[in-house]
Design a protein around this motif. Structure first.
Motif, short mmCIF file in Angstrom:
data_model
loop_
_atom_site.label_atom_id
_atom_site.label_comp_id
_atom_site.label_asym_id
_atom_site.label_seq_id
_atom_site.Cartn_x
_atom_site.Cartn_y
_atom_site.Cartn_z
N LEU A 1 49.82 36.39 34.11
CA LEU A 1 48.61 37.14 34.45
C LEU A 1 48.46 37.11 35.97
O LEU A 1 48.68 36.07 36.59
CB LEU A 1 47.39 36.51 33.80
CG LEU A 1 47.40 36.44 32.28
CD1 LEU A 1 46.19 35.66 31.79
CD2 LEU A 1 47.43 37.81 31.67
N GLN B 1 48.68 31.96 35.47
CA GLN B 1 48.00 32.97 36.27
C GLN B 1 48.38 32.80 37.73
O GLN B 1 48.43 31.69 38.25
CB GLN B 1 46.50 32.87 36.15
CG GLN B 1 45.80 33.93 36.99
CD GLN B 1 44.44 34.28 36.45
OE1 GLN B 1 43.76 33.44 35.91
NE2 GLN B 1 44.06 35.53 36.60
N ALA C 1 40.15 33.93 29.73
CA ALA C 1 41.29 34.71 29.24
C ALA C 1 42.52 33.81 29.07
O ALA C 1 43.25 33.94 28.09
CB ALA C 1 41.60 35.86 30.20
N LEU C 2 42.73 32.89 30.00
CA LEU C 2 43.86 31.96 29.90
C LEU C 2 43.70 31.04 28.68
O LEU C 2 44.69 30.72 28.01
CB LEU C 2 44.00 31.13 31.17
CG LEU C 2 44.54 31.89 32.38
CD1 LEU C 2 44.33 31.10 33.65
CD2 LEU C 2 46.01 32.22 32.18
N THR D 1 38.48 36.96 45.30
CA THR D 1 37.84 37.30 44.05
C THR D 1 36.51 36.58 43.95
O THR D 1 36.21 35.71 44.76
CB THR D 1 38.77 36.96 42.86
OG1 THR D 1 38.21 37.48 41.67
CG2 THR D 1 38.98 35.47 42.72
N MET E 1 34.59 36.32 38.22
CA MET E 1 35.93 36.80 37.86
C MET E 1 36.87 35.61 37.59
O MET E 1 37.68 35.65 36.67
CB MET E 1 36.51 37.68 38.97
CG MET E 1 37.85 38.28 38.60
SD MET E 1 37.80 39.30 37.12
CE MET E 1 37.30 40.83 37.82
N LEU E 2 36.76 34.56 38.39
CA LEU E 2 37.58 33.36 38.16
C LEU E 2 37.23 32.72 36.82
O LEU E 2 38.12 32.32 36.06
CB LEU E 2 37.39 32.35 39.29
CG LEU E 2 38.08 32.69 40.60
CD1 LEU E 2 37.62 31.73 41.70
CD2 LEU E 2 39.59 32.64 40.45
N LEU F 1 45.93 38.07 39.37
CA LEU F 1 44.56 38.33 39.80
C LEU F 1 44.56 38.50 41.31
O LEU F 1 45.14 37.67 42.03
CB LEU F 1 43.65 37.15 39.39
CG LEU F 1 42.17 37.27 39.71
CD1 LEU F 1 41.53 38.43 38.93
CD2 LEU F 1 41.46 35.97 39.36
N LEU G 1 47.35 34.00 41.54
CA LEU G 1 46.34 34.61 42.41
C LEU G 1 47.04 35.06 43.68
O LEU G 1 47.67 34.24 44.36
CB LEU G 1 45.23 33.60 42.71
CG LEU G 1 44.38 33.27 41.49
CD1 LEU G 1 44.75 31.91 40.95
CD2 LEU G 1 42.93 33.37 41.82
N TYR H 1 52.06 42.23 40.68
CA TYR H 1 51.66 42.53 39.29
C TYR H 1 52.80 43.20 38.54
O TYR H 1 53.13 42.82 37.42
CB TYR H 1 50.41 43.41 39.30
CG TYR H 1 50.03 43.92 37.94
CD1 TYR H 1 49.29 43.14 37.06
CD2 TYR H 1 50.43 45.20 37.52
CE1 TYR H 1 48.95 43.62 35.80
CE2 TYR H 1 50.10 45.68 36.27
CZ TYR H 1 49.36 44.89 35.41
OH TYR H 1 49.05 45.35 34.16
N GLN I 1 35.94 34.22 34.22
CA GLN I 1 36.44 35.13 33.19
C GLN I 1 37.95 34.98 33.01
O GLN I 1 38.46 34.98 31.89
CB GLN I 1 36.09 36.57 33.55
CG GLN I 1 36.42 37.57 32.48
CD GLN I 1 35.97 38.96 32.84
OE1 GLN I 1 35.32 39.18 33.86
NE2 GLN I 1 36.31 39.92 32.01
N SER I 2 38.67 34.83 34.11
CA SER I 2 40.13 34.67 34.00
C SER I 2 40.48 33.34 33.34
O SER I 2 41.46 33.27 32.59
CB SER I 2 40.80 34.82 35.36
OG SER I 2 40.58 33.69 36.17
#
Length: 194
Positions: free
Chosen positions: A104, A83, A121-122, A110, A114-115, A106, A85, A95, A117-118
Motif C-alpha cells: 500500500l 505500507q 486498512a492495514l 498527510t 489519513m494515517l 500513501l 509513505l 505507486y 485510516q491507513s
C-alpha cells in the motif's frame, strides 16, 4: 459473534525520529504492540528475520535506499500488511511500481486522520491474510493426510495382497471401529507393515 480486538505487532522504518514519534503516538499499545522502530532498510531486514510483524510501515527516503525495494521484499517474504509513505512528487511512480506486489502506498505529507485510516486498512489487510493462512494450512494438512493414506493403501496392497478398493475400505473401517482419524489408522498401518 463477540467482537474481539486484536493486537498487531508493528515494524516502523523511518530515518526521521519526529515522524516515527508522531506515528507511534497514533498507535495505542492496547491495539498495536510491540512497536519496533528502526532507521534503515538494512536494520529493518535484520529485525524482520528475528520475528514476524503484522504491520510494516516504511517512511521514505531511508539513509541506505529509498525504501521501495525494501517494501517489495518484505511483502514478498512475510504475511504483514506493508505500507510505504512517499513524497507527493514521487507518489505516482512509486505507486505504479509497488501496487502489483501488494504494497500500500500513501503520499506525504498527510494528515493524522489519513494515517489513522491507513492503519485501520492495514489491520484489515492483515486479518484477510490471516484467514488465507489458516485456509492454506487446512488445505496443506488435507494434502498430507491424503498422501499418508495413499502410502498406507499401497503398503496394504504390498504387505497383505489387498486390492486398492479393499485397502481403502479397510482403512475407512478401522477408522470407524477404533474411533480414530484416517491419518492415525494410516500411520499405524505404516508402522506395523513398514
Amino acid at each position: 459473534m463477540v467482537f474481539q480486538e486484536r493486537t498487531y505487532s508493528v515494524l516502523l522504518v523511518s530515518a526521521g525520529e519526529k515522524f516515527a514519534k508522531t506515528l507511534a503516538e497514533l498507535m495505542p499499545p492496547a491495539r498495536f504492540w510491540p512497536v519496533t522502530v528502526v532507521k534503515s532498510a538494512d536494520e529493518a531486514r535484520r529485525v524482520r528475520l528475528s520475528g514476524g510483524y503484522d504491520i510494516i510501515l516504511i517512511n521514505t527516503p531511508l539513509p541506505d535506499e529509498l525504501g521501495v525495494q525494501l517494501a517489495i521484499d518484505l511483502c514478498a517474504h512475510s504475511d504483514a500488511g506493508v505500507q510505504l509513505l512517499v513524497r507527493t512528487e514521487l507518489f505516482q511512480e512509486v505507486y505504479d511500481k509497488v501496487t502489483e506486489h501488494g504494497v500500500l502506498a500513501l503520499a506525504k505529507p498527510t494528515s493524522t486522520p489519513m494515517l489513522v485510516q491507513s492503519l485501520r486498512a492495514l489491520c484489515a489487510v492483515r486479518e484477510r491474510l490471516r484467514r488465507a493462512e489458516a485456509k492454506q494450512a487446512t488445505v496443506e494438512e488435507k494434502i498430507q493426510e491424503i498422501r499418508l493414506v495413499n502410502r498406507a493403501k499401497w503398503t496394504l496392497i504390498q504387505c497383505r495382497g489387498m486390492s486398492e478398493e479393499q485397502a481403502h475400505r479397510y482403512i475407512e473401517k478401522q477408522a470407524m471401529d477404533t474411533r480414530s482419524s484416517r491419518r492415525e489408522v494410516a500411520a499405524r498401518i505404516l508402522e506395523e507393515c513398514g
